[in-house]
Write an enzyme that holds these catalytic residues in place. Sequence first.
Site, PDB file in Angstrom:
ATOM      1  N   GLU B 243      13.290  37.840  35.441  1.00 42.08           N
ATOM      2  CA  GLU B 243      13.478  38.118  34.018  1.00 42.08           C
ATOM      3  C   GLU B 243      12.202  38.793  33.552  1.00 42.08           C
ATOM      4  OE1 GLU B 243      14.108  34.747  31.322  1.00 42.08           O
ATOM      5  OE2 GLU B 243      13.234  36.094  29.836  1.00 42.08           O
ATOM      6  N   CYS B 280      10.836  35.377  24.943  1.00 43.29           N
ATOM      7  CA  CYS B 280      11.440  36.545  25.584  1.00 43.29           C
ATOM      8  C   CYS B 280      12.601  37.091  24.766  1.00 43.29           C
ATOM      9  CB  CYS B 280      11.895  36.199  27.002  1.00 43.29           C
ATOM     10  SG  CYS B 280      12.596  34.565  27.148  1.00 43.29           S
TER      11      CYS B 280
END
Lengths: 500, 500
Positions: B243, B280
């Site tokens: 990620e 994020c």
Amino acid sequence: MTVWSIDARSGERRTEHAETTPQEVGALCRRAHDLLPVLDEAGPPGRAALLEAMADALDARTGELVAVADAETALGEVRLTGETARTSGQLRLFAEVLREGSFLDVRLDSADPGATPPKPDLRRMNVPLGVVGVFSASNFPFAFSVGGGDTASALAAGCTVVVKAHPLHPDTSVLTLAALRAGAEAAGFPGDIVQLAHGREAGIALVQDPRVKAIGFTGSVGGGRYLHDLAMSRPEPIPFYGELGSLNPLVVTPGAARTRLAEIAAGLSASATLGAGQFCVKPGLVLAPAGSGLAEAMAEHFTALDPQVLLGDPIREGFTAGAAERAAVPGLRTVATGRTGDGRQVTARLLAGPVSLLRSCDLLLEECFGPLTVVLEYEGEDELAEALAAAPGTLTVTLHSGPEEEKLAARLIALARERAGRLVFDAYPTGVTVGWAQQHGGPYPATTAPTTTSVGTAAVFRFLRPVAYQNCPPALLPPALRDDNPWSLPRRRDGVLELP
Amino acid sequence: MTVWSIDARSGERRTEHAETTPQEVGALCRRAHDLLPVLDEAGPPGRAALLEAMADALDARTGELVAVADAETALGEVRLTGETARTSGQLRLFAEVLREGSFLDVRLDSADPGATPPKPDLRRMNVPLGVVGVFSASNFPFAFSVGGGDTASALAAGCTVVVKAHPLHPDTSVLTLAALRAGAEAAGFPGDIVQLAHGREAGIALVQDPRVKAIGFTGSVGGGRYLHDLAMSRPEPIPFYGELGSLNPLVVTPGAARTRLAEIAAGLSASATLGAGQFCVKPGLVLAPAGSGLAEAMAEHFTALDPQVLLGDPIREGFTAGAAERAAVPGLRTVATGRTGDGRQVTARLLAGPVSLLRSCDLLLEECFGPLTVVLEYEGEDELAEALAAAPGTLTVTLHSGPEEEKLAARLIALARERAGRLVFDAYPTGVTVGWAQQHGGPYPATTAPTTTSVGTAAVFRFLRPVAYQNCPPALLPPALRDDNPWSLPRRRDGVLELP
């Protein structure tokens, strides 16, 4: 530059195909991207009808398709007729997958504003990944080519497809494309949801095109690894589903050798030389007890084999070189060779030697594509286990054992499971059924994507990507996620699977 | 070489950790490989008990863990206490996954010797991929670190884990490891089914170790891409679940701006600066109607923000540089800044400008980690759609729209679905619920594996690999595949899903 269709038996040129330029590949990919909404809006029922119409169109042209493919590949009418049936069967199986609906993996989590932290309404489903590039395989001009499993599963997922034709069967590719397009149009879809490109440069352009979001590939370790690395070094790396090379070790335990030697010798010889040994699941390495006489019992079967025409010149050259290299390995003996033919035919080969050769000779752990297998003889269970543990990732491991050898079998299964996608018991790896429970994959170099399969219904998951909708107003929800479940899908609600 | 634990607020050194040498990493991976059978033999019920015992051990040490993590990251006690609860909750959720059993994806196809070609008995299930390497994230010292989602899902799958500690919280990592090991031992497992390595070289050695079969990573685009490329260039490439960076565009339509401007200004400002903008899923790009006054309405919220300490020196330096670079973009105006503090604190920033800047300035399509967001103002629906279409792969897209704007919403959803893993409606992307329907992923650069998720129960599939058993004697079948279904698993028999 052109690609020639070559008659595999005579070596004569048949027809000429222009190589697709990188600019043309770009245009194909743009068109494929523009057509994505068509497949999406058709929904699972519409795409099921599409796949069935394509299957009907292939079936209707079987005679013509088989004749051309036989000229280009020398695989023979019986095998190729069976392969077209398998190919249309695959398309129909993915229509079933679409109607069944589990492929969408719908998950609904209810809102709980009172939880800590508060839970929103979350609804998750799979959506198509985007345009898929498919590389045809040399050895399956139908089932792993233009209308093969990669194309069928990509279309099922809702992805448009650009196929790179295999240079050993360009005419078959063009004819297959026409059949698929006729089927698509009969079902009310634009024919160019599947497109075709020819030539090496076109393949490279396809992997690099920014609109392409995944690649399906079946072929050699060298070619597959090159394209894999290309896909991974793009500005946006994309999934590369490559089936590369597979050794398919077959183990014969002392108990099996004692009770079924002749039967195994016959079955194994047939499996190793079926289709001139040009199957990705050909048993290429046999582990047999020293002194069992398995190799010698196989000799008569190999000796009786007629010479065979391989798929094309590069395949024959590769086999000839690989066979010579292996025959020259010190300690490996040539137990039998088949009948010899003309210069365009190859002779089957059976080699044998002690399993200790694996310690010094990595070559014996590499696939040799064609009618050749190597029997390595072991002394005792530890040497057998060591040899199996040396095997690289493989599509299959086969175990022939006796009912009294459960402990040994369990030890071998543990080793086999770590390196194979399919474990075959008291049978042979060739003949890959297409169904719900099939697994055609395995750790590298068998594939570049060990968590996936390229055969069977689960192949569709390679071309899907999950998306969650959070707090979506009911009017904006896609049908799969609506409360009234208009497509009657199996769904998971708050963790509990519910059948429609 | 050593890694220092640093107090994030004062910058003072706390404790010293020796970097793990590549040789030591090799030993950790060997041990992890040797322990794989322990997790496998425990079966799903045994591994469920393991995860629950680890969760209990984390909960029992919350106070101590939070104190150390707060010193190392300055994230604050409230947030960190919530994060430990989330982390133990994740472990317990994967215990549920193990007890439910769908993760094994068992498929049974019956033999049909009369079919053409004959069908063998085929039984397919998921098995563990092997040793998993996990890279901890800077911004989630618990939930995406030593005992976080990657570790929990890997252990659930039956994979042992070697974690690379994040250099910004080594003490937290060591303490967490001790808690996990205490839990494992309480459940009768060896503690070293999870192991820990420190230092950059150790991370590289971990990705390259031949026993490691998959990597879980949460971090920057630069670091993630470097390790991804390393994983793909191994002799045996392995899945790299990274990620990386996410822009998380948030769209405000004319209808939403007209009716809910103040509410959106407040909610969006809070979401963009929550945890100092170090999530994020922070909304980093806002698309708002020109003349709506959204940026000006957000200004008061930004102006009132206290200066904030970021996770550590490299994060602060990155934010300071990224904020300065953006503030200098011609045509982008600084609408508001938060209060200023000392040299170890950063000031929140709100920038705004016309959406046409996207055509010339790629920088605005990159994540800026920290308390900064950019509002770009569009004229009309086409300019809005063009801007959204310019966004790269992202974890989330958020849409605020009015009930009368369904047609526009559908157009935006189609664009958003193509580039995001989660679509958020009339809410904010921060706050990622952990459940069955969550999807935390997306096309590159959001992740390197768009078909997977790193949050929610589906994360377990990243660490599983299917294996089919063909014609397996009943005595040799694993429990999941036996006719009597001793684990009461949901299974698919001849294509039909059956609940236990």
